[in-house]
Motif scaffolding. Structure first.
Motif, mmCIF file in Angstrom:
data_model
loop_
_atom_site.group_PDB
_atom_site.id
_atom_site.type_symbol
_atom_site.label_atom_id
_atom_site.label_comp_id
_atom_site.label_asym_id
_atom_site.label_seq_id
_atom_site.Cartn_x
_atom_site.Cartn_y
_atom_site.Cartn_z
ATOM 1 N N LYS A 63 54.578 -28.601 47.944
ATOM 2 C CA LYS A 63 55.511 -28.536 46.826
ATOM 3 C C LYS A 63 56.842 -29.161 47.239
ATOM 4 O O LYS A 63 57.350 -28.918 48.327
ATOM 5 C CB LYS A 63 55.715 -27.092 46.377
ATOM 6 N N THR A 64 57.387 -29.964 46.327
ATOM 7 C CA THR A 64 58.619 -30.692 46.633
ATOM 8 C C THR A 64 59.845 -30.136 45.933
ATOM 9 O O THR A 64 60.965 -30.543 46.235
ATOM 10 C CB THR A 64 58.462 -32.172 46.258
ATOM 11 N N GLY A 65 59.643 -29.211 44.967
ATOM 12 C CA GLY A 65 60.773 -28.642 44.238
ATOM 13 C C GLY A 65 60.633 -27.147 44.086
ATOM 14 O O GLY A 65 59.528 -26.596 44.096
ATOM 15 N N LEU A 66 61.757 -26.464 43.929
ATOM 16 C CA LEU A 66 61.746 -25.016 43.819
ATOM 17 C C LEU A 66 61.108 -24.554 42.513
ATOM 18 O O LEU A 66 60.459 -23.507 42.466
ATOM 19 C CB LEU A 66 63.176 -24.484 43.925
ATOM 20 N N GLN A 67 61.281 -25.311 41.440
ATOM 21 C CA GLN A 67 60.671 -24.915 40.169
ATOM 22 C C GLN A 67 59.147 -24.963 40.276
ATOM 23 O O GLN A 67 58.443 -24.074 39.793
ATOM 24 C CB GLN A 67 61.155 -25.837 39.051
ATOM 25 N N ALA A 125 60.365 -22.051 50.358
ATOM 26 C CA ALA A 125 61.624 -22.494 49.754
ATOM 27 C C ALA A 125 62.561 -23.060 50.813
ATOM 28 O O ALA A 125 63.241 -24.074 50.592
ATOM 29 C CB ALA A 125 62.289 -21.335 49.020
ATOM 30 N N GLY A 126 62.609 -22.426 51.990
ATOM 31 C CA GLY A 126 63.426 -22.942 53.078
ATOM 32 C C GLY A 126 62.968 -24.324 53.517
ATOM 33 O O GLY A 126 63.782 -25.217 53.796
ATOM 34 N N ARG A 186 64.985 -27.860 53.429
ATOM 35 C CA ARG A 186 65.129 -28.684 54.629
ATOM 36 C C ARG A 186 64.649 -30.117 54.373
ATOM 37 O O ARG A 186 65.299 -31.080 54.751
ATOM 38 C CB ARG A 186 64.330 -28.056 55.783
ATOM 39 N N ARG A 187 63.494 -30.252 53.696
ATOM 40 C CA ARG A 187 62.982 -31.593 53.408
ATOM 41 C C ARG A 187 63.920 -32.352 52.471
ATOM 42 O O ARG A 187 64.063 -33.574 52.572
ATOM 43 C CB ARG A 187 61.587 -31.494 52.792
ATOM 44 N N SER A 188 64.579 -31.621 51.565
ATOM 45 C CA SER A 188 65.540 -32.264 50.670
ATOM 46 C C SER A 188 66.688 -32.887 51.459
ATOM 47 O O SER A 188 67.119 -34.009 51.174
ATOM 48 C CB SER A 188 66.083 -31.235 49.675
ATOM 49 N N ARG A 217 67.811 -36.835 51.929
ATOM 50 C CA ARG A 217 69.180 -37.294 51.706
ATOM 51 C C ARG A 217 69.679 -38.103 52.899
ATOM 52 O O ARG A 217 70.297 -39.154 52.747
ATOM 53 C CB ARG A 217 70.103 -36.092 51.505
ATOM 54 N N ILE A 218 69.382 -37.594 54.106
ATOM 55 C CA ILE A 218 69.842 -38.282 55.316
ATOM 56 C C ILE A 218 69.130 -39.620 55.470
ATOM 57 O O ILE A 218 69.730 -40.622 55.878
ATOM 58 C CB ILE A 218 69.620 -37.384 56.547
ATOM 59 N N GLU A 219 67.839 -39.655 55.156
ATOM 60 C CA GLU A 219 67.102 -40.911 55.247
ATOM 61 C C GLU A 219 67.692 -41.969 54.314
ATOM 62 O O GLU A 219 67.887 -43.127 54.697
ATOM 63 C CB GLU A 219 65.631 -40.675 54.906
#
Length: 518
Positions: free
Chosen positions: A147-151, A266-267, A271-273, A277-279
Motif C-alpha cells: 500500500k502506498t497511501g494511508l487511505q 502506516a510508519g 517513510r517511503r513517502s 521526496r528525497i529521490e
C-alpha cells in the motif's frame, strides 16, 4: 500558506511542547537554538527548519547523531521538504509536524457524551492463539505491504477487521482532522464515543455501550475502539460496532493486533513517502548542479588581458551564488559575482536566469548600469519574490578604468601587496539596492581604477559570515589573509583553506570567491 507547528510526542519534556514554525527554527543544544535539546549527544546546531516560499524544509546540519524524518536518516546538509504529519526524531526527542488549523478528534466532541462509568471498560491484548486468526493477521501484513497511501491502508484494515471481529459496521477516525487516514460512514454516531477515544489513546481496546436512538432491534449495541500508533502516538482510531451487547475476547484481541500491524504499515508508508521526496529532490538538484557547472567559467584563466581565479563551494548541492567573467572585446572584460536570496533548487534557477540576463546585457551594452537596471526590472516582475545582490563590473585592461555597480552586495576588497605597504581594503562605493526589489529602480555606474599589481577580490556572504565555534565571523581575518597572498590563484586557495580551518569545516552556506588582476 498553511501554518505549521512542531509538537513534541516523545522524549524528555521541553519547556514548550508545541512551537509554531517561523522562517527559521534551529534545533540543537546551543543557546541560539529556538528548540533547545539539552543532551550531550545532540550537536550545538543539529538541524534547521526553514521556510522557502510556500514550503518548509528540514536540513540536518552535519550533526553527530543524525536527524530522522519518518524513521529515515537525512543526508547531511540536504534540505528535504516537510509535510503535515511527518515525524521528526532527534536523539531521544520525537516531534510531529501539524497544521495550526488541525483539530484533534479527542477535543472536538459535540452532541451526546458518555461518562466513563457508563459501560466503559479497559481490555487487555493477549497473544492470539487461534490458528485462523493468526493466518488472517499474516494475510493482512502481506496485503498492506504494497500500500502506498494511508487511505488505501485504512480501507484494507477495515476489510480485515470486519472479517476478524464479525462486526456489523467498521470505521476509522483520524486523531487529526487533516489526516488522510480516515474513513467514516455518514450515519456513524461519533459523539457517543468521544470518551472511548480518549481512553484508548492511553492504550489497549476500549468497549463502550452505544446509546439507543430508536426501537430498531438491529441497531448496534456496543462499539470497540483501538488506536493506531506510530512511535507511540495515536494517529487514528479503529472503530468496530457490534450487534451484541459485548464483543468476544477473541474479537477484541484481533482488533488490537490488526491496529498494531496497521501502525507499522502506516510508519512504512510515511517513510517511503519521504524517500520518494528525497529521490525527486536529489534528481532535481543533480540536474541543476550540472546546469550550473556548464555555465561556470573555468576556475582559472585570462580574458582580455585580465587574469582571474575563482571557486564556488555549493553549500546545499546547488549554489544560489552566481559568478561570471568573460571578454566583451579585446580590451574590455566583464565580471559579476552575486547571491540569490534563499537556497535550494529555486535559488539555483534564479541564479542561472540572473547570470544569463546580465551576461547578455553586458555583451550588448558594455554598461553595468544599463545591465543592472534591465535585469532588476526583469527579476522584479518574474522573480517570485526573490532578490539578488550583485557586484557588476566592466574593466578596461589597458587603462585600468573600471565602471561598477554594487547592487546591495558589498563584499569586495582591493588588495595591494606589490610593495612593503601591503594592504587589503574595501573600495569606496555608494552602492545601490539589490536587484529584484523595486521594478522602477535606476542604477548608476561608479568608477574605480585597478592599478597594475592590484587585485580586486569579490566574495559572497557564505565566506564573510562563516562562523567559528565561538561565533566569530570569518570576515575579520579576511584582510590579513589576502595581504600575504601573491596572485589571483593564491587569493582563492588561501581564503578557502583558512575558511575550513576557521569553522572546523567548509561552510553550510554557498561560498564563492573571484580574484581579478590586470
Amino acid at each position: 500558506m498553511i501554518a505549521l507547528k512542531l509538537e513534541q510526542v516523545g522524549g524528555p519534556l521541553l519547556s514548550a511542547q508545541s512551537i509554531t514554525l517561523t522562517d527559521k527554527v534551529l534545533l540543537g543544544r546551543g543557546t541560539d537554538c529556538q528548540i533547545s535539546l539539552p543532551d550531550s549527544a545532540i550537536s550545538r546546531r543539529h538541524a534547521l527548519i526553514e521556510r522557502r516560499g510556500e514550503q518548509y524544509w528540514l536540513t540536518d546540519l552535519d550533526s553527530r547523531g543524525g536527524t530522522f524524518i519518518n524513521d529515515l536518516r537525512l543526508d547531511a546538509k540536504l534540505a528535504v521538504p516537510l509535510g503535515e504529519h511527518d515525524r521528526i526524531r532527534i536523539g531521544a526527542w520525537r516531534f510531529r509536524v501539524r497544521s495550526n488549523a488541525s483539530v484533534a478528534r479527542t477535543s472536538a466532541s459535540t452532541g451526546i457524551g458518555m461518562g466513563t462509568s457508563a459501560g466503559l471498560t479497559q481490555m487487555g491484548a493477549p497473544v492470539l492463539a487461534a490458528q485462523a486468526r493468526l493466518e488472517l493477521l499474516v494475510e493482512f501484513v502481506a496485503a498492506s505491504a504494497d500500500k502506498t497511501g494511508l487511505q488505501e491502508l485504512a480501507l484494507t484494515l477495515m476489510d480485515f477487521a470486519s472479517r476478524a471481529t464479525l462486526s456489523v459496521r467498521m470505521s476509522i477516525w483520524a486523531a487529526d482532522e487533516a489526516s488522510p487516514l480516515c474513513f467514516r460512514p455518514d450515519n456513524f454516531r461519533a459523539a457517543a464515543l468521544i470518551d472511548a477515544f480518549e481512553a484508548c489513546a492511553r492504550g489497549g481496546v476500549v468497549v463502550a455501550d452505544l446509546p439507543s436512538t430508536s426501537v430498531n432491534k438491529l441497531q448496534p449495541q456496543c462499539a470497540a475502539v483501538v488506536a493506531i500508533r506510530i512511535d507511540g502516538e495515536a494517529i487514528a482510531f479503529v472503530q468496530a460496532e457490534f450487534a451484541q451487547a459485548k464483543p468476544t475476547d477473541e474479537a477484541l484481541e484481533s482488533l488490537h493486533a490488526l491496529a498494531r500491524l496497521a501502525g507499522f504499515s502506516a510508519g512504512n508508508i510515511e517513510r517511503r513517502s519521504v524517500e520518494k521526496r528525497i529521490e525527486r529532490l536529489s534528481a532535481d538538484l543533480a540536474q541543476a548542479h550540472l546546469v550550473q557547472q556548464a555555465i561556470l567559467p573555468p576556475s582559472i584563466g585570462t580574458v582580455s588581458g585580465v587574469n582571474y581565479a575563482l571557486h564556488v563551494h555549493p553549500g546545499r548541492v546547488v549554489a544560489g551564488d552566481l559568478v561570471d567573467i568573460f571578454a566583451i572585446n579585446d580590451e574590455l572584460c566583464a565580471f559579476v559575482l552575486g547571491d540569490v536570496s534563499g537556497a535550494g533548487f529555486g535559488a539555483a534557477v534564479q541564479m542561472a536566469a540572473a547570470q544569463a540576463y546580465l551576461h547578455a546585457e553586458l555583451m550588448e551594452t558594455h554598461d553595468p548600469a544599463v545591465a543592472a537596471t534591465r535585469c532588476n526590472a526583469f527579476l522584479a516582475r518574474f522573480g517570485g519574490g526573490r532578490f539578488v545582490t550583485a557586484w557588476i563590473g566592466v574593466l578596461n585592461a589597458k587603462t585600468g578604468a573600471m565602471r561598477v555597480v554594487d547592487a546591495g552586495h558589498g563584499h569586495a576588497r582591493l588588495v595591494r601587496n606589490f610593495s612593503a605597504n601591503a594592504s587589503a581594503s574595501a573600495p569606496k562605493l555608494n552602492g545601490a539596492i539589490p536587484l529584484g526589489i523595486d521594478t522602477h529602480a535606476e542604477y548608476i555606474s561608479e568608477t574605480l581604477t585597478l592599478e597594475l599589481g592590484t587585485r580586486l577580490v569579490l566574495y559572497s556572504d557564505g565566506i564573510a559570515e562563516h562562523r567559528s565555534l565561538d561565533g566569530t565571523d570569518f570576515s575579520i581575518q579576511l584582510d590579513a589573509i589576502l595581504k600575504f597572498s601573491s596572485d589571483c590563484a593564491s587569493d582563492v586557495s588561501a581564503v578557502m583553506a583558512a575558511l575550513a580551518v576557521h569553522g572546523g569545516r567548509l561552510p553550510d552556506d554557498d561560498a564563492t570567491i573571484l580574484s581579478v588582476a590586470r
